[in-house]
Scaffold this motif. Structure first.
Motif, PDB file in Angstrom:
ATOM      1  N   PRO A   1      -4.181   1.365  -1.881  1.00 17.91           N
ATOM      2  CA  PRO A   1      -4.149   0.411  -0.771  1.00 17.91           C
ATOM      3  C   PRO A   1      -3.277  -0.804  -1.068  1.00 17.91           C
ATOM      4  O   PRO A   1      -3.000  -1.099  -2.226  1.00 17.91           O
ATOM      5  CB  PRO A   1      -5.617   0.000  -0.623  1.00 17.91           C
ATOM      6  CG  PRO A   1      -6.250   0.304  -1.923  1.00 17.91           C
ATOM      7  CD  PRO A   1      -5.478   1.439  -2.531  1.00 17.91           C
ATOM      8  N   ALA A   2      -2.843  -1.507  -0.010  1.00 16.82           N
ATOM      9  CA  ALA A   2      -2.097  -2.749  -0.192  1.00 16.82           C
ATOM     10  C   ALA A   2      -2.959  -3.668  -1.044  1.00 16.82           C
ATOM     11  O   ALA A   2      -4.168  -3.752  -0.848  1.00 16.82           O
ATOM     12  CB  ALA A   2      -1.800  -3.385   1.162  1.00 16.82           C
TER      13      ALA A   2
ATOM     14  N   SER B   1       0.390  -4.030   4.777  1.00 19.94           N
ATOM     15  CA  SER B   1      -0.819  -4.139   5.595  1.00 19.94           C
ATOM     16  C   SER B   1      -1.536  -2.790   5.655  1.00 19.94           C
ATOM     17  O   SER B   1      -0.960  -1.792   6.080  1.00 19.94           O
ATOM     18  CB  SER B   1      -0.466  -4.571   7.018  1.00 19.94           C
ATOM     19  OG  SER B   1      -1.408  -4.029   7.932  1.00 19.94           O
ATOM     20  N   ASN B   2      -2.801  -2.803   5.235  1.00 21.73           N
ATOM     21  CA  ASN B   2      -3.574  -1.544   5.293  1.00 21.73           C
ATOM     22  C   ASN B   2      -3.801  -1.103   6.728  1.00 21.73           C
ATOM     23  O   ASN B   2      -3.944   0.084   7.005  1.00 21.73           O
ATOM     24  CB  ASN B   2      -4.909  -1.743   4.566  1.00 21.73           C
ATOM     25  CG  ASN B   2      -4.707  -1.871   3.067  1.00 21.73           C
ATOM     26  OD1 ASN B   2      -3.871  -1.174   2.489  1.00 21.73           O
ATOM     27  ND2 ASN B   2      -5.418  -2.792   2.446  1.00 21.73           N
ATOM     28  N   GLU B   3      -3.816  -2.076   7.666  1.00 25.20           N
ATOM     29  CA  GLU B   3      -4.017  -1.725   9.084  1.00 25.20           C
ATOM     30  C   GLU B   3      -2.823  -0.900   9.589  1.00 25.20           C
ATOM     31  O   GLU B   3      -2.989   0.080  10.308  1.00 25.20           O
ATOM     32  CB  GLU B   3      -4.168  -2.994   9.937  1.00 25.20           C
ATOM     33  CG  GLU B   3      -5.487  -3.753   9.711  1.00 25.20           C
ATOM     34  CD  GLU B   3      -5.544  -4.401   8.328  1.00 25.20           C
ATOM     35  OE1 GLU B   3      -6.627  -4.372   7.702  1.00 25.20           O
ATOM     36  OE2 GLU B   3      -4.487  -4.873   7.854  1.00 25.20           O
TER      37      GLU B   3
ATOM     38  N   SER C   1      -3.258   7.774  -3.147  1.00 21.04           N
ATOM     39  CA  SER C   1      -3.487   6.697  -2.187  1.00 21.04           C
ATOM     40  C   SER C   1      -3.764   5.398  -2.931  1.00 21.04           C
ATOM     41  O   SER C   1      -4.645   5.353  -3.777  1.00 21.04           O
ATOM     42  CB  SER C   1      -4.689   7.056  -1.306  1.00 21.04           C
ATOM     43  OG  SER C   1      -5.073   5.901  -0.592  1.00 21.04           O
TER      44      SER C   1
ATOM     45  N   ILE D   1      -0.876   0.998   7.820  1.00 17.57           N
ATOM     46  CA  ILE D   1      -0.961   2.343   7.229  1.00 17.57           C
ATOM     47  C   ILE D   1      -1.963   3.188   8.015  1.00 17.57           C
ATOM     48  O   ILE D   1      -1.676   4.321   8.410  1.00 17.57           O
ATOM     49  CB  ILE D   1      -1.365   2.262   5.745  1.00 17.57           C
ATOM     50  CG1 ILE D   1      -0.206   1.703   4.920  1.00 17.57           C
ATOM     51  CG2 ILE D   1      -1.780   3.633   5.212  1.00 17.57           C
ATOM     52  CD1 ILE D   1      -0.506   1.559   3.438  1.00 17.57           C
TER      53      ILE D   1
ATOM     54  N   GLY E   1       0.854  -1.186   0.000  1.00 17.25           N
ATOM     55  CA  GLY E   1       0.000   0.000   0.000  1.00 17.25           C
ATOM     56  C   GLY E   1       0.892   1.239   0.000  1.00 17.25           C
ATOM     57  O   GLY E   1       1.923   1.259   0.684  1.00 17.25           O
TER      58      GLY E   1
ATOM     59  N   ASN F   1       0.667   5.453   0.342  1.00 17.55           N
ATOM     60  CA  ASN F   1      -0.076   6.714   0.523  1.00 17.55           C
ATOM     61  C   ASN F   1       0.893   7.880   0.549  1.00 17.55           C
ATOM     62  O   ASN F   1       1.903   7.828   1.262  1.00 17.55           O
ATOM     63  CB  ASN F   1      -0.865   6.682   1.844  1.00 17.55           C
ATOM     64  CG  ASN F   1      -2.119   5.846   1.707  1.00 17.55           C
ATOM     65  OD1 ASN F   1      -2.269   5.096   0.741  1.00 17.55           O
ATOM     66  ND2 ASN F   1      -3.017   5.976   2.675  1.00 17.55           N
TER      67      ASN F   1
ATOM     68  N   SER G   1       7.029  -2.408   5.902  1.00 16.44           N
ATOM     69  CA  SER G   1       6.473  -1.041   5.913  1.00 16.44           C
ATOM     70  C   SER G   1       7.591  -0.018   5.806  1.00 16.44           C
ATOM     71  O   SER G   1       8.726  -0.300   6.194  1.00 16.44           O
ATOM     72  CB  SER G   1       5.690  -0.820   7.219  1.00 16.44           C
ATOM     73  OG  SER G   1       4.781  -1.872   7.427  1.00 16.44           O
TER      74      SER G   1
END
Ligand SMILES: [Zn+2]
Length: 431
Positions: free
Chosen positions: A342-343, A307-309, A340, A311, A231, A233, A277
């Motif tokens: 996302p993963a 992982s979107n979490e 943006s 981010i 992901g 951003n 990340s």
């Protein structure tokens, strides 16, 4: 007769049941999460690739690449020297188009400016897309002159992504020279605007969803490939204050003070390595002149994770820091989302036919392929549309996105053979 009476009666009371059944079916189809097509039957991938490699036509195609070496290098350099900043790829596209028109391909442009050349198969499906992006990160007007020394070619954009554009063109020549026909269609897709947000690939994958079985984004990499996307951003955070002259006594100070404090604290944040990340603060800005306080002091953040979490969590922590530092100095904070993405994780893709075939092809070419989940390229656009996808590349290069960018020449020829083998293995050899 009986039957006739029975049917109309039956039909009436059946209607509500039928409606419910159709409704349930629709819901289950719509609710079904995006997933990669599962491997239906047990395929011996290594065996299958070996059989293809031993086919006389494939050997002839490989030989063609060996005899085409000088033309490949010349063409690679010619395309590299046509600068193509994101959203300004037209001149390069026209040149590539002129090369494609020498072959029996369906050629068209879509609304995003993507150049699409389809080599029709004898059976139409599966449809396999090979994508190389035409744009580079370099400024408009940059004069690009490639130099070759010590087995390397040096020029901005020579690797990312021009080596892969040339790889696709060379495979088309080899397929034609060896008179190879495939069962499935091969789509050679030259995309726009990958570097500034993947808008070309997002447009193509959205428009052709359901018509594409496999999507191979040729970008980074050589010895291995990725099956999922990280992901990404991009933000621009602003500290807005009254500004004023250097000598003005009134606080608040320049917006640069809360900015500096915020950056120092953001770099204290724990950025996990698993899931993979990254956090980078690259660009900064303030007042236009030395003797003024910054009324708008800003900086950019590049936040990435598989992982979107992660981010979302880091985004929240950063927002809290910004608010606190703004409050501390009585200024306000404003955040722009530059882009943006996302993963991109497609359930089942790691075990999919595409990934298994790609692994077998890499091993057959003598690689021990690293297979990763943190690609950051057009493959993510396909995965987010539910299209089974991987990303890989045709050769090793250094200094991507830098004026000192350079690539080894020799490995590219092996890389082209790897991509040719992948094209044939996925589209299927036709008799
Ligand atoms: Zn790239």
């Amino acid at each position: 007769m009986f039957a006739v009476y029975y049917i109309p009666f039956r039909v009436n009371c059946m209607r509500p049941i039928l409606v419910v059944l159709v409704f349930c079916l629709l819901v289950s189809l719509l609710a079904a999460p995006l997933a990669a097509p599962a491997v239906t039957q047990s395929v011996n991938y290594a065996e299958e690739v070996k059989t293809i490699q031993e086919d006389a036509r494939v050997k002839a195609a490989f030989d063609h690449i060996d005899t085409d070496r000088d033309a490949i290098l010349r063409e690679w350099i010619a395309i590299t020297e046509i600068n193509a900043p994101s959203k300004q790829e037209q001149e390069r596209a026209r040149y590539i188009e002129s090369l494609l028109r020498k072959h029996n391909l369906d050629i068209r442009y879509d609304a995003a400016g993507n150049l699409i050349a389809t080599r029709k198969g004898t059976a139409g499906r599966p449809v396999t897309v090979f994508d190389a992006h035409m744009d580079t990160v370099f400024q408009p007007g940059l004069k690009i002159k490639a130099t070759v020394r010590e087995g390397r070619v040096h020029a901005p954009g020579v690797g990312d992504d021009t080596r892969n554009i040339e790889a696709l063109l060379a495979t088309i020549r080899a397929l034609d020279a060896a008179n190879i026909k495939t069962k499935g269609d091969l789509v050679f897709l030259f995309t726009t605007d990958e570097e500034a947000g993947m808008s070309g690939a997002k447009h193509y994958t959205k428009e052709n969803k359901g018509k594409v079985d496999y999507y191979i984004a040729l970008d980074g990499g050589y010895e291995g490939f990725t099956y999922a996307g990280i992901g990404i951003n991009w933000y621009r955070h602003h500290f807005i204050g009254p500004g004023g002259h250097t000598r003005s006594r009134t606080p608040p100070y320049s917006g640069s003070l809360p900015l500096a404090r915020a950056i120092a604290r953001i770099y204290e944040l724990k950025v996990p390595t698993n899931p993979s990340s990254n956090l980078n603060i690259g660009m900064l800005g303030g007042s236009e002149v030395v003797n003024a306080k910054a009324s708008d002091a800003w900086f950019t953040v590049d936040l990435r994770s598989t992982s979107n979490e992660v981010i979302a969590d880091l985004e929240k922590q950063i927002a809290a820091i910004l608010e606190e530092e703004a409050k501390r100095e009585g200024v306000t904070v404003k955040t722009d989302i530059i882009s943006s993405s996302p993963a991109a994780v497609l359930p089942g893709n790691r075990e999919s036919h595409l990934v298994k075939m790609a692994e077998a092809v890499h091993r057959a070419m003598g690689f021990n392929p690293p297979i990763g989940n943190a690609g950051s390229n057009n493959s993510s656009a396909a995965l987010l549309q539910g299209i089974s996808s991987i990303s890989t590349g045709a050769g090793p290069c250094n200094d991507a996105h830098a004026l000192t960018e350079n690539c080894e020449i020799e490995p590219l020829y092996k890389g082209i053979k790897k991509i040719l083998l992948l094209e044939i293995a996925l589209a299927g050899l036709s008799q």
